[in-house]
Write a protein that holds these residues in place. Structure first.
Motif, PDB file in Angstrom:
ATOM      1  N   CYS A 148      -2.934   4.644   3.391  1.00 43.93           N
ATOM      2  CA  CYS A 148      -3.747   5.206   2.179  1.00 43.93           C
ATOM      3  C   CYS A 148      -3.598   6.903   2.113  1.00 43.93           C
ATOM      4  CB  CYS A 148      -5.194   4.679   2.021  1.00 43.93           C
ATOM      5  SG  CYS A 148      -5.444   2.862   2.229  1.00 43.93           S
ATOM      6  N   HIS A 204       0.627  -1.231  -0.152  1.00 43.04           N
ATOM      7  CA  HIS A 204       0.041  -0.098  -0.269  1.00 43.04           C
ATOM      8  C   HIS A 204       0.808   1.318  -0.076  1.00 43.04           C
ATOM      9  CE1 HIS A 204      -3.645  -2.439   0.736  1.00 43.04           C
ATOM     10  NE2 HIS A 204      -3.015  -2.850   1.827  1.00 43.04           N
ATOM     11  N   SER A 256      -3.466   4.213  -3.901  1.00 42.86           N
ATOM     12  CA  SER A 256      -3.817   3.635  -2.376  1.00 42.86           C
ATOM     13  C   SER A 256      -4.862   4.789  -2.037  1.00 42.86           C
ATOM     14  CB  SER A 256      -2.547   3.376  -1.713  1.00 42.86           C
ATOM     15  OG  SER A 256      -2.079   4.782  -1.363  1.00 42.86           O
ATOM     16  N   LYS A 257      -4.753   6.072  -2.279  1.00 41.42           N
ATOM     17  CA  LYS A 257      -5.759   6.932  -1.355  1.00 41.42           C
ATOM     18  C   LYS A 257      -7.325   6.597  -2.031  1.00 41.42           C
ATOM     19  CE  LYS A 257      -4.688  10.878  -4.443  1.00 41.42           C
ATOM     20  NZ  LYS A 257      -6.285  11.150  -5.029  1.00 41.42           N
ATOM     21  N   ASP A 258      -7.359   6.224  -3.295  1.00 40.16           N
ATOM     22  CA  ASP A 258      -8.687   6.054  -4.049  1.00 40.16           C
ATOM     23  C   ASP A 258      -9.139   4.528  -4.069  1.00 40.16           C
ATOM     24  OD1 ASP A 258      -9.594   8.476  -4.900  1.00 40.16           O
ATOM     25  OD2 ASP A 258      -7.525   8.470  -5.885  1.00 40.16           O
ATOM     26  N   CYS A 259      -8.275   3.431  -3.137  1.00 37.38           N
ATOM     27  CA  CYS A 259      -8.534   2.155  -3.286  1.00 37.38           C
ATOM     28  C   CYS A 259      -9.325   1.693  -2.072  1.00 37.38           C
ATOM     29  CB  CYS A 259      -7.268   1.480  -3.201  1.00 37.38           C
ATOM     30  SG  CYS A 259      -7.349  -0.361  -3.006  1.00 37.38           S
ATOM     31  N   GLU A 260     -10.386   0.995  -2.292  1.00 38.58           N
ATOM     32  CA  GLU A 260     -11.451   0.652  -1.296  1.00 38.58           C
ATOM     33  C   GLU A 260     -10.788  -0.461  -0.428  1.00 38.58           C
ATOM     34  OE1 GLU A 260     -15.009  -2.083  -2.343  1.00 38.58           O
ATOM     35  OE2 GLU A 260     -15.775   0.052  -2.770  1.00 38.58           O
ATOM     36  N   CYS A 309      -7.705  -0.875   0.458  1.00 32.80           N
ATOM     37  CA  CYS A 309      -6.665  -0.106   1.218  1.00 32.80           C
ATOM     38  C   CYS A 309      -7.376   0.370   2.477  1.00 32.80           C
ATOM     39  CB  CYS A 309      -5.771   0.728   0.608  1.00 32.80           C
ATOM     40  SG  CYS A 309      -4.559   1.574   1.434  1.00 32.80           S
ATOM     41  N   HIS A 310      -8.386   1.220   2.230  1.00 31.81           N
ATOM     42  CA  HIS A 310      -8.960   1.804   3.350  1.00 31.81           C
ATOM     43  C   HIS A 310      -9.695   0.753   4.240  1.00 31.81           C
ATOM     44  CE1 HIS A 310      -8.620   5.960   2.228  1.00 31.81           C
ATOM     45  NE2 HIS A 310      -8.650   5.515   0.788  1.00 31.81           N
ATOM     46  N   ALA A 311     -10.478  -0.289   3.505  1.00 32.90           N
ATOM     47  CA  ALA A 311     -11.286  -1.415   4.564  1.00 32.90           C
ATOM     48  C   ALA A 311     -10.113  -2.369   5.218  1.00 32.90           C
ATOM     49  CB  ALA A 311     -11.660  -2.254   3.580  1.00 32.90           C
ATOM     50  N   ASN A 312      -8.884  -2.300   4.899  1.00 31.20           N
ATOM     51  CA  ASN A 312      -7.714  -3.001   5.653  1.00 31.20           C
ATOM     52  C   ASN A 312      -7.055  -2.300   6.445  1.00 31.20           C
ATOM     53  OD1 ASN A 312      -7.999  -6.135   4.707  1.00 31.20           O
ATOM     54  ND2 ASN A 312      -8.715  -4.805   2.860  1.00 31.20           N
ATOM     55  N   ASN A 313      -7.283  -0.881   6.356  1.00 28.98           N
ATOM     56  CA  ASN A 313      -6.424   0.110   7.298  1.00 28.98           C
ATOM     57  C   ASN A 313      -4.898   0.286   6.758  1.00 28.98           C
ATOM     58  OD1 ASN A 313      -8.555   0.495   9.193  1.00 28.98           O
ATOM     59  ND2 ASN A 313      -8.325  -1.578   9.895  1.00 28.98           N
TER      60      ASN A 313
END
Length: 217
Positions: free
Chosen positions: A217, A198, A204-208, A210-214
């Motif tokens: 991002c 990541h 990464s800042k727009d990746c679902e 990445c955000h879901a897995n902390n």
């Protein structure tokens, strides 16, 4: 399709991928349009690395479509016996050679390419890109099937045809020729099946995922 997917500006979100991988060569080590056609057919359900290893000897004996058209099954089997589903692929190559006959006749439209035995939309999209022809779809290989749903750009998670269709609906045509290969390279290098990187991912800042897995991002 999910409202989030439809309202997000995916063209803008994915532009960093285009910037990073635009014009990056396909992993198949080909030297001509004839070679890329043969190699993408052989690589289906096999590996690019395997096809790259056998290609030099194959193309030494069959350097162009005319030579391939003269080859019999036994001659082709000497080179391709280790390729997955080689019986089908040899038959397809022979059929293609009998139809195309000469390198100058290799088609560069989606309709004509998918009419050839053994060439589906994924292979046709690769051939069109490497030929520098106008894109008529988005290349969806196994890496794209895995990564595109992770990013959140598509809701479909398995069917390559449906993934391609969803991406085509969300992205402008001028991105079609490069975005599939860009996502594929991302999947090979950064967005691996386990432990995706990541911190160095350009999207990464727009990746679902990445955000879901902390992730960072």
């Amino acid at each position: 399709m999910d409202l989030f997917m439809e309202t997000k500006d995916w063209a803008k979100a994915l532009q960093p991928l285009i910037n990073k991988y635009e014009k990056e060569k396909h992993p198949l080590e080909y030297g001509s349009l004839y070679q890329v056609l043969v190699m993408v057919l052989l690589a289906a359900q096999d590996s690019d690395a395997h096809i790259n290893k056998l290609a030099p000897a194959f193309f030494k004996d069959f350097p162009d479509m005319k030579a391939l058209a003269k080859a019999n099954t036994e001659q082709l089997m000497q080179h391709l016996s280790g390729v997955r589903f080689h019986d089908n692929k040899i038959a397809w190559l022979q059929d293609i050679a009998s139809v195309v006959k000469d390198d100058k006749n290799i088609p560069t439209t989606m309709k004509e390419l998918v009419a050839l035995k053994g060439i589906g939309r994924k292979s046709a999209n690769v051939i069109l890109r490497e030929a520098g022809a106008t894109a008529e779809g988005i290349m969806v290989d196994l890496h794209v099937v895995r990564v595109a749903p992770r990013l959140g750009i598509v809701s479909e998670k398995k069917d390559a045809t449906k993934i391609e269709k969803q991406m085509m609906e969300l992205l402008p045509k001028q991105m079609w020729g490069e975005i599939g290969m860009a996502i594929s390279h991302l999947g090979r290098e950064i967005c691996r099946p386990t432990n995706p990187k990541h911190s160095i991912c350009p999207v990464s800042k727009d990746c679902e995922y990445c955000h879901a897995n902390n992730g960072p991002c």
